[in-house]
Motif scaffolding. Structure first.
Motif, PDB file in Angstrom:
ATOM      1  N   SER A  49     -87.456  18.167 -79.330  1.00 45.58           N
ATOM      2  CA  SER A  49     -86.768  16.980 -79.839  1.00 45.58           C
ATOM      3  C   SER A  49     -86.440  17.101 -81.333  1.00 45.58           C
ATOM      4  CB  SER A  49     -87.605  15.726 -79.595  1.00 45.58           C
ATOM      5  OG  SER A  49     -88.783  15.740 -80.385  1.00 45.58           O
TER       6      SER A  49
ATOM      7  N   ASN B  14     -88.624  17.159 -83.848  1.00 42.96           N
ATOM      8  CA  ASN B  14     -89.589  16.421 -84.682  1.00 42.96           C
ATOM      9  C   ASN B  14     -90.788  17.264 -85.067  1.00 42.96           C
ATOM     10  OD1 ASN B  14     -88.024  14.120 -84.464  1.00 42.96           O
ATOM     11  ND2 ASN B  14     -89.074  13.445 -82.609  1.00 42.96           N
ATOM     12  N   GLU B  15     -90.597  18.513 -85.227  1.00 35.50           N
ATOM     13  CA  GLU B  15     -91.692  19.447 -85.501  1.00 35.50           C
ATOM     14  C   GLU B  15     -92.258  19.246 -86.880  1.00 35.50           C
ATOM     15  OE1 GLU B  15     -92.416  24.019 -84.314  1.00 35.50           O
ATOM     16  OE2 GLU B  15     -90.481  23.474 -85.074  1.00 35.50           O
TER      17      GLU B  15
ATOM     18  N   LYS C  77     -97.430  18.509 -75.787  1.00 33.38           N
ATOM     19  CA  LYS C  77     -96.966  17.609 -76.856  1.00 33.38           C
ATOM     20  C   LYS C  77     -96.197  18.389 -77.925  1.00 33.38           C
ATOM     21  CE  LYS C  77    -100.627  14.157 -76.409  1.00 33.38           C
ATOM     22  NZ  LYS C  77    -101.839  13.618 -77.058  1.00 33.38           N
ATOM     23  N   LYS C  78     -96.733  19.532 -78.333  1.00 36.02           N
ATOM     24  CA  LYS C  78     -96.061  20.357 -79.351  1.00 36.02           C
ATOM     25  C   LYS C  78     -94.725  20.865 -78.830  1.00 36.02           C
ATOM     26  CE  LYS C  78    -100.236  21.825 -81.711  1.00 36.02           C
ATOM     27  NZ  LYS C  78    -101.171  22.903 -81.969  1.00 36.02           N
TER      28      LYS C  78
ATOM     29  N   GLU D 179     -92.257  17.998 -78.940  1.00 36.36           N
ATOM     30  CA  GLU D 179     -91.871  17.726 -80.330  1.00 36.36           C
ATOM     31  C   GLU D 179     -90.861  18.751 -80.822  1.00 36.36           C
ATOM     32  OE1 GLU D 179     -95.386  17.581 -82.753  1.00 36.36           O
ATOM     33  OE2 GLU D 179     -96.085  15.707 -81.828  1.00 36.36           O
ATOM     34  N   LYS D 180     -91.119  20.015 -80.520  1.00 35.65           N
ATOM     35  CA  LYS D 180     -90.218  21.089 -80.933  1.00 35.65           C
ATOM     36  C   LYS D 180     -88.850  20.911 -80.296  1.00 35.65           C
ATOM     37  CE  LYS D 180     -90.010  26.114 -81.187  1.00 35.65           C
ATOM     38  NZ  LYS D 180     -90.680  27.372 -80.869  1.00 35.65           N
TER      39      LYS D 180
END
Length: 132
Positions: free
Chosen positions: A129, A131-132, A122-123, A126-127
């Motif tokens: 995309s 969205n971190e 998941k992280k 997010e990174k």
């Protein structure tokens, strides 16, 4: 992969391999004919079961293990027939390469490995995309 477990006068105090899940899709194990040592938990649905190898006080033990996995760029997702209202998806899609990357860098042979992989995944997504 070949494993060799020498006999031990105190098998209850000697570890063959600790409890772990195999990070591949199929494991084929060939054990010695008359030497027990693989201990496995019961499966639920399609899931690698936790297992470990123990040593014997009377004899050595040898195993040959063959791991079968998809190509690194193949996406892993559950078959549609295994997902329903009673059994919702538990894990996001991932490629086999992502799982191998995680197990090479972070794998620990315990019951939390799969949970840790999902959090790492998941992280990572997010990174990627932003969205971190």
């Amino acid at each position: 992969m070949a494993n060799y477990y020498p006999r031990s006068p105190k098998p209850d105090r000697t570890l063959g391999t600790g409890p772990h899940y195999d990070p591949n899709s199929i494991t084929i194990l060939r054990q010695d004919d008359n030497v027990d040592g693989l201990q496995a938990q019961t499966n639920k649905r399609y899931k690698s079961c936790m297992h470990r190898a123990v040593v014997s006080s009377t004899t050595t033990r040898k195993t040959m293990v063959y791991f079968v996995s998809p190509e690194m760029d193949k996406t892993v997702r559950p078959p549609e027939e295994l997902v329903d209202a009673e059994h919702p998806r538990a894990y996001p899609d991932f490629t086999w390469g992502m799982l191998k990357e995680f197990t090479r860098k972070h794998h620990t042979p315990d019951t939390q490995t799969l949970t840790a992989f999902v959090e790492w995944l998941k992280k990572k997504k997010e990174k990627e995309s932003g969205n971190e």
